[in-house]
Design a protein around this motif. Structure first.
Motif, PDB file in Angstrom:
ATOM      1  N   SER A 110       0.831  -1.212   0.000  1.00 53.03           N
ATOM      2  CA  SER A 110       0.000   0.000   0.000  1.00 53.03           C
ATOM      3  C   SER A 110       0.860   1.254   0.000  1.00 53.03           C
ATOM      4  O   SER A 110       0.556   2.238  -0.680  1.00 53.03           O
ATOM      5  N   LYS A 111       1.936   1.220   0.782  1.00 51.38           N
ATOM      6  CA  LYS A 111       2.773   2.427   0.875  1.00 51.38           C
ATOM      7  C   LYS A 111       3.553   2.644  -0.419  1.00 51.38           C
ATOM      8  O   LYS A 111       3.772   3.783  -0.827  1.00 51.38           O
ATOM      9  N   LEU A 112       3.963   1.539  -1.064  1.00 53.18           N
ATOM     10  CA  LEU A 112       4.633   1.690  -2.357  1.00 53.18           C
ATOM     11  C   LEU A 112       3.674   2.273  -3.387  1.00 53.18           C
ATOM     12  O   LEU A 112       4.037   3.070  -4.236  1.00 53.18           O
ATOM     13  N   LYS A 113       2.422   1.844  -3.279  1.00 56.62           N
ATOM     14  CA  LYS A 113       1.438   2.280  -4.276  1.00 56.62           C
ATOM     15  C   LYS A 113       0.906   3.687  -4.005  1.00 56.62           C
ATOM     16  O   LYS A 113       0.758   4.485  -4.929  1.00 56.62           O
ATOM     17  N   TYR A 114       0.617   3.964  -2.734  1.00 52.66           N
ATOM     18  CA  TYR A 114      -0.078   5.226  -2.434  1.00 52.66           C
ATOM     19  C   TYR A 114       0.740   6.220  -1.609  1.00 52.66           C
ATOM     20  O   TYR A 114       0.244   7.283  -1.268  1.00 52.66           O
ATOM     21  N   GLY A 115       1.946   5.846  -1.232  1.00 53.63           N
ATOM     22  CA  GLY A 115       2.775   6.777  -0.470  1.00 53.63           C
ATOM     23  C   GLY A 115       2.777   6.459   1.014  1.00 53.63           C
ATOM     24  O   GLY A 115       1.868   5.781   1.528  1.00 53.63           O
ATOM     25  N   SER A 116       3.791   6.980   1.718  1.00 48.72           N
ATOM     26  CA  SER A 116       4.032   6.567   3.109  1.00 48.72           C
ATOM     27  C   SER A 116       2.973   7.073   4.095  1.00 48.72           C
ATOM     28  O   SER A 116       2.858   6.569   5.203  1.00 48.72           O
ATOM     29  N   GLY A 154      -3.171 -11.677  -1.037  1.00 49.24           N
ATOM     30  CA  GLY A 154      -2.880 -11.050  -2.336  1.00 49.24           C
ATOM     31  C   GLY A 154      -4.104 -10.364  -2.916  1.00 49.24           C
ATOM     32  O   GLY A 154      -4.017  -9.259  -3.462  1.00 49.24           O
ATOM     33  N   LEU A 155      -5.243 -11.008  -2.758  1.00 42.67           N
ATOM     34  CA  LEU A 155      -6.478 -10.453  -3.321  1.00 42.67           C
ATOM     35  C   LEU A 155      -6.962  -9.243  -2.506  1.00 42.67           C
ATOM     36  O   LEU A 155      -7.462  -8.267  -3.073  1.00 42.67           O
ATOM     37  N   LEU A 156      -6.800  -9.317  -1.184  1.00 44.86           N
ATOM     38  CA  LEU A 156      -7.179  -8.171  -0.340  1.00 44.86           C
ATOM     39  C   LEU A 156      -6.419  -6.913  -0.795  1.00 44.86           C
ATOM     40  O   LEU A 156      -6.996  -5.827  -0.885  1.00 44.86           O
ATOM     41  N   GLN A 157      -5.126  -7.098  -1.126  1.00 46.03           N
ATOM     42  CA  GLN A 157      -4.310  -5.948  -1.561  1.00 46.03           C
ATOM     43  C   GLN A 157      -4.932  -5.237  -2.762  1.00 46.03           C
ATOM     44  O   GLN A 157      -4.813  -4.030  -2.915  1.00 46.03           O
ATOM     45  N   MET A 158      -5.604  -6.014  -3.605  1.00 44.30           N
ATOM     46  CA  MET A 158      -6.173  -5.441  -4.837  1.00 44.30           C
ATOM     47  C   MET A 158      -7.247  -4.395  -4.542  1.00 44.30           C
ATOM     48  O   MET A 158      -7.525  -3.534  -5.362  1.00 44.30           O
ATOM     49  N   PHE A 159      -7.880  -4.502  -3.378  1.00 37.71           N
ATOM     50  CA  PHE A 159      -9.006  -3.607  -3.062  1.00 37.71           C
ATOM     51  C   PHE A 159      -8.579  -2.393  -2.247  1.00 37.71           C
ATOM     52  O   PHE A 159      -9.375  -1.489  -2.014  1.00 37.71           O
ATOM     53  N   ILE A 160      -7.326  -2.389  -1.800  1.00 38.42           N
ATOM     54  CA  ILE A 160      -6.832  -1.272  -0.985  1.00 38.42           C
ATOM     55  C   ILE A 160      -6.866   0.015  -1.809  1.00 38.42           C
ATOM     56  O   ILE A 160      -6.427   0.026  -2.968  1.00 38.42           O
ATOM     57  N   GLY A 161      -7.385   1.059  -1.217  1.00 43.66           N
ATOM     58  CA  GLY A 161      -7.317   2.388  -1.843  1.00 43.66           C
ATOM     59  C   GLY A 161      -8.309   2.613  -2.972  1.00 43.66           C
ATOM     60  O   GLY A 161      -8.103   3.504  -3.783  1.00 43.66           O
ATOM     61  N   ASN A 162      -9.355   1.796  -3.032  1.00 47.93           N
ATOM     62  CA  ASN A 162     -10.408   2.005  -4.041  1.00 47.93           C
ATOM     63  C   ASN A 162      -9.902   2.192  -5.470  1.00 47.93           C
ATOM     64  O   ASN A 162     -10.144   3.243  -6.090  1.00 47.93           O
ATOM     65  N   PRO A 163      -9.195   1.226  -6.053  1.00 44.00           N
ATOM     66  CA  PRO A 163      -8.740   1.393  -7.440  1.00 44.00           C
ATOM     67  C   PRO A 163      -9.922   1.509  -8.401  1.00 44.00           C
ATOM     68  O   PRO A 163     -10.994   0.964  -8.139  1.00 44.00           O
ATOM     69  N   GLU A 164      -9.686   2.224  -9.516  1.00 42.99           N
ATOM     70  CA  GLU A 164     -10.764   2.421 -10.492  1.00 42.99           C
ATOM     71  C   GLU A 164     -10.923   1.221 -11.410  1.00 42.99           C
ATOM     72  O   GLU A 164     -11.968   1.020 -12.018  1.00 42.99           O
ATOM     73  N   VAL A 165      -9.840   0.456 -11.551  1.00 44.26           N
ATOM     74  CA  VAL A 165      -9.840  -0.685 -12.474  1.00 44.26           C
ATOM     75  C   VAL A 165      -9.251  -1.906 -11.779  1.00 44.26           C
ATOM     76  O   VAL A 165      -8.244  -1.783 -11.061  1.00 44.26           O
ATOM     77  N   LEU A 166      -9.886  -3.052 -11.971  1.00 42.24           N
ATOM     78  CA  LEU A 166      -9.320  -4.303 -11.446  1.00 42.24           C
ATOM     79  C   LEU A 166      -9.107  -5.268 -12.601  1.00 42.24           C
ATOM     80  O   LEU A 166     -10.028  -5.514 -13.379  1.00 42.24           O
TER      81      LEU A 166
END
Ligand SMILES: Nc1ncnc2c1ncn2[C@@H]1O[C@H](COP(=O)(O)OP(=O)(O)OP(=O)(O)O)[C@@H](O)[C@H]1O
Length: 315
Positions: A110-116, A154-166
């Motif tokens: 999450s931090k790599l994707k959305y910042g610290s 792994g799948l839970l990570q996909m939903f972190i931060g409300n992505p627009e596309v899965l």
């Protein structure tokens, strides 16, 4: 953009993929509009994962092709970074750091994707129940996880931060039915609330049928059909003939195959046969009656995706 014009979130144009001398993908073209949930199905080795890897920018189309997600060219590094921030890709078995706990893996992702400064804790607490991930499990090191638990993290990570596309390649592999049901509910909720766009591949056709509004069928690296699910299944019915005697099942099948070769027929377990591709079942009923086969009941059903898949790939 005009009001009735759907925003295209994924656009794949003339994609080919060659590995060595093998032509893995040929002339792949499709677009996915905002809020569509699209299924990608096909036999083993058809090219589904290859296509998803290209969409994720992990592999380049070769010798040619263009892939845009959210208006960004995934083959260009700068634009791909933007895509990776706004979309989530679940491609093959999730790679977790074995020495880190599940929780720390998710935090790192999450931090790599959305910042610290991203607040991971609340997100994990909100999402964990959908995956039946208890706190004590999330605190254990990933090396102790079963395949199913790795899949859940792994799948839970996909939903972190409300992505627009899965983009999800076989997301339900190894998940138990309870988690599968809950994750499908989570997907539906995200779709209703955030209008997310989803491309999902699975061999579990009932899941594709339940979730997707449109299905892309792929075979030997080419798209053989791309159609709205309702149109696909609504226009086709199957008819089940139930017999009073078990011996009549084989007899009826043989007779129909011989006399009506255009009709597709298969045996069922409960003294019955299933028939596809007919406009009226009167001819079949008369044929069976004339041969002394006793029909107990005739039932008309909407065609399932499994039925359609059989027609498309097995006949
Ligand atoms: N790294 C690779 N090197 C060479 N060939 C590959 C490689 N990866 C995949 N292939 C080949 O590409 C073809 C498509 O594979 P792909 O994994 O995309 O299929 P798939 O539809 O996802 O199959 P499955 O349902 O089994 O996951 C297969 O013939 C496979 O052997």
């Amino acid at each position: 953009m005009a009001e009735n014009q759907v925003e295209m979130i994924i656009k794949v144009t003339d994609v080919y993929k060659k590995i060595g001398n093998s032509q893995i993908l040929k002339e792949i073209n499709f677009s996915i509009g905002k809020g569509e949930i699209v299924g990608l199905v096909g036999p083993n080795g058809a090219g589904k994962s290859t296509l998803m890897k290209i969409l994720a920018g992990l592999w380049a189309p070769k010798p040619k092709g263009e892939c845009y997600i959210l208006g960004c060219d995934v083959t260009k590094e700068k634009e791909r970074i933007e895509v990776l921030r706004r979309a989530s890709f679940f491609i093959e078995t999730p790679a977790l750091y074995s020495k880190l706990s599940g929780y720390d893996n998710i935090e790192l992702y999450s931090k790599l994707k959305y910042g610290s400064t991203f607040n991971v804790k609340d997100e994990i607490n909100r999402l964990a129940p959908f995956f039946e991930l208890e706190n004590n499990m999330l605190k254990r090191k990933a090396k102790a996880y079963s395949l199913g638990t790795k899949q859940k993290v792994g799948l839970l990570q996909m939903f972190i931060g409300n992505p627009e596309v899965l983009i999800l390649d076989e997301p339900f592999n190894g998940l138990d039915p309870t988690v599968t049901i809950k994750v499908k509910e989570l997907l539906k909720t995200r779709w209703r609330e955030n209008n997310i766009t989803v491309l999902i591949s699975s061999h579990i056709l009932s899941d594709i049928e339940e979730l997707c509004s449109r299905i892309i069928f792929i075979k030997n690296g080419s798209i053989i059909l791309d159609k709205n699910k309702e149109e696909l299944l609504k226009s086709n019915t199957v008819v089940i003939f139930h017999f009073t005697e078990k011996e009549h099942v084989d007899l009826a099948c043989r007779l129909i195959k011989e006399k009506l070769p255009h009709v597709s027929v298969e045996t069922q377990f409960n003294n019955s046969i299933k028939i596809h591709n007919i406009s009226s079942y009167e001819d079949i009923f008369n044929l069976l009656q004339n041969e002394g086969i006793k029909v107990r009941d005739i039932e008309e059903q909407r065609m399932s995706l499994v039925d359609f898949y059989k027609q498309l790939y097995l006949q």
